[in-house]
Design an enzyme around this catalytic site. Structure first.
Site, short mmCIF file in Angstrom:
data_model
loop_
_atom_site.label_atom_id
_atom_site.label_comp_id
_atom_site.label_asym_id
_atom_site.label_seq_id
_atom_site.Cartn_x
_atom_site.Cartn_y
_atom_site.Cartn_z
N ASN A 1 40.79 33.99 43.38
CA ASN A 1 40.80 34.91 42.23
C ASN A 1 42.02 35.81 42.30
OD1 ASN A 1 39.32 35.93 44.49
ND2 ASN A 1 38.36 37.51 43.25
N GLU B 1 38.03 29.74 40.13
CA GLU B 1 37.75 28.42 39.55
C GLU B 1 38.74 28.08 38.45
OE1 GLU B 1 35.67 30.93 40.08
OE2 GLU B 1 33.58 30.30 40.07
N CYS C 1 30.82 32.12 36.99
CA CYS C 1 30.57 32.92 35.77
C CYS C 1 30.60 32.03 34.54
CB CYS C 1 31.60 34.04 35.67
SG CYS C 1 33.20 33.48 35.08
N1 THU Z 1 35.10 35.79 40.31
C1 THU Z 1 35.54 34.53 40.52
O1 THU Z 1 36.64 34.30 41.01
N2 THU Z 1 34.71 33.51 40.15
C2 THU Z 1 33.48 33.67 39.59
O2 THU Z 1 32.85 32.70 39.22
C3 THU Z 1 32.90 34.99 39.47
C4 THU Z 1 33.81 36.13 39.75
C5 THU Z 1 35.99 36.89 40.67
C6 THU Z 1 36.53 37.67 39.50
C7 THU Z 1 36.85 38.99 40.14
O3 THU Z 1 38.13 38.91 40.73
C8 THU Z 1 35.81 39.13 41.25
O4 THU Z 1 35.32 37.81 41.48
C9 THU Z 1 34.65 40.06 40.92
O5 THU Z 1 34.06 39.71 39.72
#
Ligand code: THU
Length: 157
Positions: free
Chosen positions: A61, A74, A110
């Site tokens: 992320n 993702e 998400c």
């Molecule tokens: N995040 C992801 O990378 N993937 C997900 O499916 C859910 C959330 C990240 C986004 C943000 O940087 C952190 O997790 C907190 O939401």
């Protein structure tokens, strides 16, 4: 009124029971999470994508002070795979998250990432296996569309 029912099946197994390529995908996702840029949430996510040509691409992320400008692991991984290998199908994705230095058990992608996984699947015309990684096991959802029933897709346009 007609009542309808939606049903999905998924499998769970200890890490050692999965085939080698999926164990490697797990390791790749864990390695990717360690490179997350998550100074705001401190929630480090790694995603590793397996392609039909055997290549793996992974990502983490990427956050931003303007929060909505950041992107989930993702989507970074899937967009990278699509950009680098536009003609190659994605066959699987493994997702792992760390919070306070520990693997988050029961991580789940998400909604926005589910939508992008679905598009990836439709683009290739073949299922994308989704592995949700825990500390000692993985949960497998057979295809991305199982994660997003009654979806919006290109057919709706
Ligand atoms: N995040 C992801 O990378 N993937 C997900 O499916 C859910 C959330 C990240 C986004 C943000 O940087 C952190 O997790 C907190 O939401």
């Amino acid at each position: 009124m007609i009542e309808h029912e939606l049903k999905i099946t998924f499998c769970t197994a200890p890490l050692s029971e999965w085939e080698k390529p999926y164990q490697l995908l797990y390791e790749e996702a864990v390695a990717a999470a360690s490179k997350a840029y998550a100074p705001y949430s401190h929630f480090q996510v790694g995603a590793a994508v397996l392609l039909a040509n055997g290549e793996m691409v992974s990502a983490s992320n990427q956050e931003n002070a303007a929060y909505p400008s950041g992107l989930c692991a993702e989507r970074v991984a899937l967009f990278y795979a699509g950009a680098k290998y536009p003609e190659v199908a994605v066959t699987a994705i493994a997702i792992v998250a760390f919070s306070n230095g520990k693997i988050v058990e029961g991580i789940s992608p998400c909604g926005g990432c589910r939508q992008v996984m679905l598009e990836t699947e439709k683009r290739a015309g073949a299922p994308v296996k989704v592995f949700l990684c825990g500390s000692t096991s993985m949960l497998l959802i057979n295809c991305a569309s199982d994660l997003l029933p009654i979806c919006f897709d290109g057919c709706d346009l």
